[in-house]
Each structure stands twice: as C-alpha cells, then as structure tokens.
Design a protein around this motif. Structure first.
Motif, PDB file in Angstrom:
ATOM      1  N   LYS A 116      60.258 -16.041  -8.183  1.00 25.81           N
ATOM      2  CA  LYS A 116      60.764 -16.307  -6.847  1.00 25.81           C
ATOM      3  C   LYS A 116      62.253 -16.651  -6.879  1.00 25.81           C
ATOM      4  N   ILE A 117      62.997 -16.071  -5.932  1.00 28.10           N
ATOM      5  CA  ILE A 117      64.433 -16.357  -5.835  1.00 28.10           C
ATOM      6  C   ILE A 117      64.705 -17.156  -4.567  1.00 28.10           C
ATOM      7  N   GLU A 118      65.451 -18.235  -4.718  1.00 26.96           N
ATOM      8  CA  GLU A 118      65.901 -18.996  -3.560  1.00 26.96           C
ATOM      9  C   GLU A 118      67.386 -19.246  -3.698  1.00 26.96           C
ATOM     10  N   ASP A 119      68.163 -18.690  -2.781  1.00 21.59           N
ATOM     11  CA  ASP A 119      69.612 -18.856  -2.789  1.00 21.59           C
ATOM     12  C   ASP A 119      70.221 -18.487  -4.153  1.00 21.59           C
ATOM     13  N   TYR A 120      69.932 -17.278  -4.615  1.00 19.49           N
ATOM     14  CA  TYR A 120      70.448 -16.719  -5.870  1.00 19.49           C
ATOM     15  C   TYR A 120      70.023 -17.516  -7.101  1.00 19.49           C
ATOM     16  N   LYS A 121      68.899 -18.217  -7.015  1.00 16.40           N
ATOM     17  CA  LYS A 121      68.425 -18.991  -8.158  1.00 16.40           C
ATOM     18  C   LYS A 121      66.922 -18.782  -8.337  1.00 16.40           C
ATOM     19  N   ILE A 122      66.502 -18.684  -9.602  1.00 15.54           N
ATOM     20  CA  ILE A 122      65.082 -18.542  -9.884  1.00 15.54           C
ATOM     21  C   ILE A 122      64.391 -19.897  -9.721  1.00 15.54           C
ATOM     22  N   VAL A 123      63.300 -19.898  -8.965  1.00 13.69           N
ATOM     23  CA  VAL A 123      62.522 -21.121  -8.786  1.00 13.69           C
ATOM     24  C   VAL A 123      61.165 -20.896  -9.437  1.00 13.69           C
ATOM     25  N   ASP A 124      60.981 -21.491 -10.611  1.00  7.45           N
ATOM     26  CA  ASP A 124      59.767 -21.244 -11.380  1.00  7.45           C
ATOM     27  C   ASP A 124      59.617 -22.354 -12.420  1.00  7.45           C
ATOM     28  N   ASP A 125      58.382 -22.665 -12.775  1.00 12.48           N
ATOM     29  CA  ASP A 125      58.148 -23.728 -13.756  1.00 12.48           C
ATOM     30  C   ASP A 125      58.656 -23.362 -15.148  1.00 12.48           C
ATOM     31  N   PHE A 126      58.615 -22.087 -15.474  1.00 11.35           N
ATOM     32  CA  PHE A 126      58.921 -21.678 -16.837  1.00 11.35           C
ATOM     33  C   PHE A 126      60.207 -20.865 -16.980  1.00 11.35           C
ATOM     34  N   HIS A 127      60.881 -20.628 -15.866  1.00 10.46           N
ATOM     35  CA  HIS A 127      62.118 -19.851 -15.906  1.00 10.46           C
ATOM     36  C   HIS A 127      63.184 -20.527 -15.048  1.00 10.46           C
ATOM     37  N   SER A 128      64.436 -20.419 -15.505  1.00 12.04           N
ATOM     38  CA  SER A 128      65.535 -20.894 -14.683  1.00 12.04           C
ATOM     39  C   SER A 128      66.608 -19.817 -14.704  1.00 12.04           C
ATOM     40  N   SER A 129      67.706 -20.050 -14.010  1.00  9.94           N
ATOM     41  CA  SER A 129      68.751 -19.032 -13.999  1.00  9.94           C
ATOM     42  C   SER A 129      70.098 -19.672 -13.703  1.00  9.94           C
ATOM     43  N   PHE A 130      71.150 -18.921 -14.025  1.00  3.47           N
ATOM     44  CA  PHE A 130      72.494 -19.325 -13.598  1.00  3.47           C
ATOM     45  C   PHE A 130      73.283 -18.077 -13.262  1.00  3.47           C
ATOM     46  N   LEU A 131      74.306 -18.235 -12.429  1.00  2.14           N
ATOM     47  CA  LEU A 131      75.137 -17.103 -12.027  1.00  2.14           C
ATOM     48  C   LEU A 131      76.255 -16.904 -13.053  1.00  2.14           C
ATOM     49  N   VAL A 132      76.381 -15.673 -13.528  1.00  3.17           N
ATOM     50  CA  VAL A 132      77.338 -15.363 -14.589  1.00  3.17           C
ATOM     51  C   VAL A 132      78.773 -15.723 -14.174  1.00  3.17           C
ATOM     52  N   LEU A 133      79.156 -15.379 -12.951  1.00  2.68           N
ATOM     53  CA  LEU A 133      80.554 -15.561 -12.541  1.00  2.68           C
ATOM     54  C   LEU A 133      80.945 -17.029 -12.378  1.00  2.68           C
ATOM     55  N   ASP A 134      79.957 -17.924 -12.372  1.00 10.21           N
ATOM     56  CA  ASP A 134      80.273 -19.352 -12.331  1.00 10.21           C
ATOM     57  C   ASP A 134      80.652 -19.884 -13.707  1.00 10.21           C
ATOM     58  N   HIS A 135      80.522 -19.044 -14.733  1.00  9.32           N
ATOM     59  CA  HIS A 135      80.707 -19.541 -16.102  1.00  9.32           C
ATOM     60  C   HIS A 135      81.680 -18.696 -16.919  1.00  9.32           C
ATOM     61  N   ILE A 136      82.602 -18.019 -16.235  1.00 11.86           N
ATOM     62  CA  ILE A 136      83.592 -17.184 -16.924  1.00 11.86           C
ATOM     63  C   ILE A 136      84.363 -18.012 -17.954  1.00 11.86           C
ATOM     64  N   HIS A 137      84.547 -17.453 -19.137  1.00 11.34           N
ATOM     65  CA  HIS A 137      85.282 -18.091 -20.224  1.00 11.34           C
ATOM     66  C   HIS A 137      84.583 -19.308 -20.811  1.00 11.34           C
ATOM     67  N   THR A 138      83.331 -19.501 -20.509  1.00 11.85           N
ATOM     68  CA  THR A 138      82.655 -20.666 -21.067  1.00 11.85           C
ATOM     69  C   THR A 138      81.421 -20.242 -21.845  1.00 11.85           C
ATOM     70  N   ALA A 139      80.820 -21.218 -22.488  1.00  9.92           N
ATOM     71  CA  ALA A 139      79.549 -20.988 -23.160  1.00  9.92           C
ATOM     72  C   ALA A 139      78.486 -21.748 -22.387  1.00  9.92           C
ATOM     73  N   VAL A 140      77.338 -21.131 -22.237  1.00 10.19           N
ATOM     74  CA  VAL A 140      76.248 -21.781 -21.525  1.00 10.19           C
ATOM     75  C   VAL A 140      75.126 -22.068 -22.507  1.00 10.19           C
ATOM     76  N   GLU A 141      74.749 -23.312 -22.586  1.00 13.14           N
ATOM     77  CA  GLU A 141      73.660 -23.718 -23.477  1.00 13.14           C
ATOM     78  C   GLU A 141      72.338 -23.439 -22.758  1.00 13.14           C
ATOM     79  N   ILE A 142      71.467 -22.671 -23.399  1.00 11.32           N
ATOM     80  CA  ILE A 142      70.191 -22.366 -22.740  1.00 11.32           C
ATOM     81  C   ILE A 142      69.017 -22.996 -23.472  1.00 11.32           C
TER      82      ILE A 142
END
Ligand SMILES: [Zn+2]
Length: 142
Positions: A116-142
């Motif tokens: 399920k997607i709500e406002d460009y974000k995955i809403v789920d017990d076992f999955h999450s998400s982030f928007l790529v363009l919010d993290h330009i030039h950075t590293a994202v810890e998953i």
C-alpha cells in the motif's frame, strides 16, 4: 584517450521533453551497517528537471548495456523499497511510486505481493520506503 572522467557515461537520450539535456547528477548510496552494498545513480534533465534513476548493485557495471533512460510518469516518484524480511542486496529495490494506491512488488523469492502507498510512502509491517531525490549525495542506512 580517456579524460579520466569517473562519472558514468550518459546513456542514450530518452525524450523527456523537447530539448533533453540529461546529465549525471549524483549517486545515493545504500548502506547496511555503514557498508555500501549498492547505489542508485541519478540523472537529471537540465531542461525539464525530470530525474531518472538506475539501480546498481556493487560490483556490477551496468551502464554500458542501458539502451535508454528508464522512464517515469509525471505522477510518479523514484523510491527505494526496503524489506525487513530480506538480507543483503535483496533487502532493497528501486521502484516508481504513485502518490497513493497499491504497487505490485516482487520479492526475492519471486512472489508478487501488493504493498500500500500513502503519500509516496509504503505503508506495510514488513516494508518501508524512502524517496531517492530526498537523499542526493548521501548514504541511506537500510
Ligand atoms: Zn527533459
């Protein structure tokens, strides 16, 4: 012969607008325990500012076999889905999210699940998400 250009070559141009000027922008690194396991390469068109992303798993040079820019619709955003059920390189996947609704997501064991997607974000017990363009030039810890 080489200009020692470390940036990936811009792939064949996808016509995002009348005057496409797509250049490499930056990577977003994907980290697990502070170790980079992959990245998302981001290109952007200087004319229409549309962004294009490509998933890269560390150690695999894929740029040369791209036949065109990955397409994205105007109502979609580039995102990474993170699975809490998987480990290592299977833990993340580059996707295009609409603002709301459902997305078909293929798990590493090739099952197709609905997320399920709500406002460009995955809403789920076992999955999450982030928007790529919010993290330009950075590293994202998953
Ligand atoms: Zn454009």
């Amino acid at each position: 012969m080489s200009d020692s250009d470390e940036k990936p070559k811009t792939p064949e141009i996808y016509k995002c607008c009348n005057n496409p000027q797509i250049t490499y922008l930056a990577p977003v690194n994907i980290n697990i325990d502070e170790r980079t396991i992959g990245s998302v390469d981001v290109w952007r068109c200087a004319s229409c500012m549309k962004a294009f992303c490509e998933e890269k798993t560390l150690g695999i040079d894929s740029i040369s076999d791209i036949v065109g820019m990955p397409r994205i619709e105007n109502d979609e955003k580039w995102a990474v889905i993170v699975s809490k059920l998987q480990k290592g390189k299977d833990k993340w996947k580059l996707v295009k999210l609409k603002q709301n609704g459902m997305i078909k997501f293929e798990t590493s064991d090739e099952k197709l699940i609905d997320l399920k997607i709500e406002d460009y974000k995955i809403v789920d017990d076992f999955h999450s998400s982030f928007l790529v363009l919010d993290h330009i030039h950075t590293a994202v810890e998953i």
